[in-house]
Design an enzyme around this catalytic site. Sequence first.
Site, PDB file in Angstrom:
ATOM      1  N   HIS A 171      43.432  34.779  62.140  1.00  0.00           N
ATOM      2  CA  HIS A 171      43.789  33.565  61.399  1.00  0.00           C
ATOM      3  C   HIS A 171      45.292  33.382  61.387  1.00  0.00           C
ATOM      4  O   HIS A 171      46.057  34.339  61.342  1.00  0.00           O
ATOM      5  CB  HIS A 171      43.249  33.608  59.967  1.00  0.00           C
ATOM      6  CG  HIS A 171      43.580  34.866  59.229  1.00  0.00           C
ATOM      7  ND1 HIS A 171      42.876  36.042  59.423  1.00  0.00           N
ATOM      8  CD2 HIS A 171      44.523  35.137  58.300  1.00  0.00           C
ATOM      9  CE1 HIS A 171      43.385  36.982  58.649  1.00  0.00           C
ATOM     10  NE2 HIS A 171      44.395  36.468  57.962  1.00  0.00           N
ATOM     11  N   HIS A 173      48.352  31.738  59.235  1.00  0.00           N
ATOM     12  CA  HIS A 173      48.755  31.186  57.946  1.00  0.00           C
ATOM     13  C   HIS A 173      49.757  30.069  58.235  1.00  0.00           C
ATOM     14  O   HIS A 173      50.774  30.296  58.909  1.00  0.00           O
ATOM     15  CB  HIS A 173      49.466  32.230  57.087  1.00  0.00           C
ATOM     16  CG  HIS A 173      48.639  33.423  56.704  1.00  0.00           C
ATOM     17  ND1 HIS A 173      48.080  33.574  55.444  1.00  0.00           N
ATOM     18  CD2 HIS A 173      48.276  34.525  57.395  1.00  0.00           C
ATOM     19  CE1 HIS A 173      47.432  34.730  55.384  1.00  0.00           C
ATOM     20  NE2 HIS A 173      47.532  35.337  56.565  1.00  0.00           N
TER      21      HIS A 173
HETATM   22  P1  5GP Z   1      45.551  38.321  55.766  1.00  0.00           P
HETATM   23  O1  5GP Z   1      45.929  39.155  54.573  1.00  0.00           O
HETATM   24  O2  5GP Z   1      44.377  38.943  56.479  1.00  0.00           O
HETATM   25  O3  5GP Z   1      46.669  37.975  56.671  1.00  0.00           O
HETATM   26  O4  5GP Z   1      45.076  36.928  55.186  1.00  0.00           O
HETATM   27  C1  5GP Z   1      43.816  36.712  54.648  1.00  0.00           C
HETATM   28  C2  5GP Z   1      43.944  35.550  53.736  1.00  0.00           C
HETATM   29  O5  5GP Z   1      42.647  35.109  53.412  1.00  0.00           O
HETATM   30  C3  5GP Z   1      44.640  35.896  52.418  1.00  0.00           C
HETATM   31  O6  5GP Z   1      45.821  35.124  52.299  1.00  0.00           O
HETATM   32  C4  5GP Z   1      43.607  35.551  51.367  1.00  0.00           C
HETATM   33  O7  5GP Z   1      44.174  34.961  50.233  1.00  0.00           O
HETATM   34  C5  5GP Z   1      42.671  34.610  52.108  1.00  0.00           C
HETATM   35  N1  5GP Z   1      41.304  34.639  51.634  1.00  0.00           N
HETATM   36  C6  5GP Z   1      40.558  35.735  51.436  1.00  0.00           C
HETATM   37  N2  5GP Z   1      39.334  35.394  51.021  1.00  0.00           N
HETATM   38  C7  5GP Z   1      39.305  34.063  50.929  1.00  0.00           C
HETATM   39  C8  5GP Z   1      38.289  33.140  50.545  1.00  0.00           C
HETATM   40  O8  5GP Z   1      37.178  33.482  50.193  1.00  0.00           O
HETATM   41  N3  5GP Z   1      38.621  31.833  50.584  1.00  0.00           N
HETATM   42  C9  5GP Z   1      39.858  31.410  50.987  1.00  0.00           C
HETATM   43  N4  5GP Z   1      40.071  30.089  50.998  1.00  0.00           N
HETATM   44  N5  5GP Z   1      40.840  32.265  51.360  1.00  0.00           N
HETATM   45  C10 5GP Z   1      40.563  33.574  51.330  1.00  0.00           C
END
Ligand code: 5GP
Length: 185
Positions: A171, A173
């Site tokens: 993903h 951001h």
């Molecule tokens: P990472 O930490 O893997 O780079 O980013 C994962 C992102 O997914 C985090 O910023 C977290 O807030 C978001 N996230 C996790 N679970 C959910 C969810 O159920 N719904 C949404 N909209 N975002 C989520």
Amino acid sequence: MAAIGSFSLLRNCAVTTRAFSNVRVSPRATSSFNSIKLIHPHHSQRSLFCTNAIHDEEASAKAAAASADSGAPTIFDKIIAKEIPSSIVYEDEKVLAFRDINPQAPVHVLVIPKARDGLTTLGKAEARHGEVLGQLLYAARIVAEKEGILDGFRVVINNGPGACQSVYHLHLHVLGGRQMKWPPG
Ligand code: 5GP
């Protein structure tokens, strides 16, 4: 034994197994602690520097990602299947963009491929993924335009535990709506 007063610090940190064994929880903190328990297996693999506010839904996602880069389904599969709600900003055949549940900026949108196709992390990318990687970047631009932040936005990919990745479905951001600082944390 860690004082209860330390609990607020722990709430905002990805904690190690060792740290957990030292936590004593007041009744008031029980519901937050349940969240922490949910994410504990994953966080035991994460750095103390991976900070995040704890939210029940987010904690569930992190629990789903507890097996880290195992290739197991993640919360994003449920979001793609519309089994759990999300605030969708943009969608096409290949890409879904929705608001992050724990925004780090006034605009914080996640852009994901609908088909993970082995891309748990960017580090797993192969030449055959070139097209979808381009589609994700272009979708990030579309999101920035839709959100009115084309004059200043940041695209971030956290790759692996050392970069605090918590959901193992590639993903991007897309962050903006405030002055972004450099260097990032
Ligand atoms: P990472 O930490 O893997 O780079 O980013 C994962 C992102 O997914 C985090 O910023 C977290 O807030 C978001 N996230 C996790 N679970 C959910 C969810 O159920 N719904 C949404 N909209 N975002 C989520």
